[in-house]
Design a protein around this motif. Structure first.
Motif, mmCIF file in Angstrom:
data_model
loop_
_atom_site.group_PDB
_atom_site.id
_atom_site.type_symbol
_atom_site.label_atom_id
_atom_site.label_comp_id
_atom_site.label_asym_id
_atom_site.label_seq_id
_atom_site.Cartn_x
_atom_site.Cartn_y
_atom_site.Cartn_z
ATOM 1 N N MET A 162 48.067 39.849 51.171
ATOM 2 C CA MET A 162 46.682 39.351 51.469
ATOM 3 C C MET A 162 45.462 40.664 51.135
ATOM 4 O O MET A 162 44.616 41.115 50.555
ATOM 5 N N HIS A 163 46.535 41.685 49.785
ATOM 6 C CA HIS A 163 46.286 43.456 49.939
ATOM 7 C C HIS A 163 46.119 43.491 48.341
ATOM 8 O O HIS A 163 45.212 44.418 47.659
ATOM 9 N N VAL A 164 46.539 41.871 47.553
ATOM 10 C CA VAL A 164 46.064 42.722 46.148
ATOM 11 C C VAL A 164 45.189 42.342 45.577
ATOM 12 O O VAL A 164 43.844 41.303 46.357
ATOM 13 N N HIS A 165 44.367 42.487 45.251
ATOM 14 C CA HIS A 165 42.927 42.950 44.880
ATOM 15 C C HIS A 165 42.608 41.772 43.360
ATOM 16 O O HIS A 165 42.194 42.789 42.083
ATOM 17 N N ASP A 166 42.637 40.355 43.605
ATOM 18 C CA ASP A 166 42.570 39.659 43.158
ATOM 19 C C ASP A 166 41.650 38.520 42.865
ATOM 20 O O ASP A 166 41.045 37.287 42.597
ATOM 21 N N MET A 167 40.516 39.496 44.074
ATOM 22 C CA MET A 167 39.346 38.026 44.195
ATOM 23 C C MET A 167 37.848 38.294 43.705
ATOM 24 O O MET A 167 37.626 39.675 44.017
ATOM 25 N N LYS A 168 36.929 37.681 43.534
ATOM 26 C CA LYS A 168 35.489 38.569 42.508
ATOM 27 C C LYS A 168 34.501 37.765 44.245
ATOM 28 O O LYS A 168 34.582 36.449 44.346
ATOM 29 N N TYR A 169 33.684 38.714 44.501
ATOM 30 C CA TYR A 169 32.805 38.176 45.748
ATOM 31 C C TYR A 169 31.432 39.362 45.096
ATOM 32 O O TYR A 169 31.669 40.369 44.840
ATOM 33 N N ALA A 170 30.570 39.069 44.954
ATOM 34 C CA ALA A 170 29.523 39.609 44.847
ATOM 35 C C ALA A 170 29.268 40.411 43.363
ATOM 36 O O ALA A 170 29.187 41.494 43.572
ATOM 37 N N GLY A 171 30.582 40.142 42.245
ATOM 38 C CA GLY A 171 30.286 40.603 41.019
ATOM 39 C C GLY A 171 31.144 41.992 41.395
ATOM 40 O O GLY A 171 31.893 41.878 40.467
#
Length: 93
Positions: free
Chosen positions: A33-42
């Motif tokens: 869940m610490h992986v940075h692969d989600m987009k939110y508010a650009g």
């Protein structure tokens, strides 16, 4: 309620249930869940942060509920017992 990586999915509308004033969020807190692969508010954010944002959106739309959080990563535990205090809930997101 099932919270997935991409969005919140409702299995059935809790507003149609007799006791529609309680919601439990079951959240994966494993290392993935610490992986940075989600987009939110650009922006690109972690999966955990994304879930937090989506839960926050849900709470804003449903302020009359009381909420609890259960987390799991191999084992599960109650992170937050039921509360109606949105500020306390947000502290744990």
């Amino acid at each position: 309620l099932i919270v997935t990586i991409h969005e919140i999915h409702t299995i059935y509308d809790v507003r149609d249930a007799e006791s529609s004033d309680s919601m439990i969020f079951l959240i994966d807190v494993s290392s993935s869940m610490h992986v940075h692969d989600m987009k939110y508010a650009g922006e690109t954010i972690s999966r955990a942060a994304h879930i937090g944002e989506k839960i926050d959106e849900f709470v804003v739309l449903n302020p009359e509920y009381e909420y609890a959080i259960i987390v799991f990563a191999g084992e599960s535990r109650v992170l937050l017992p039921f509360t109606t205090d949105e500020g306390v809930l947000r502290t744990f997101l």
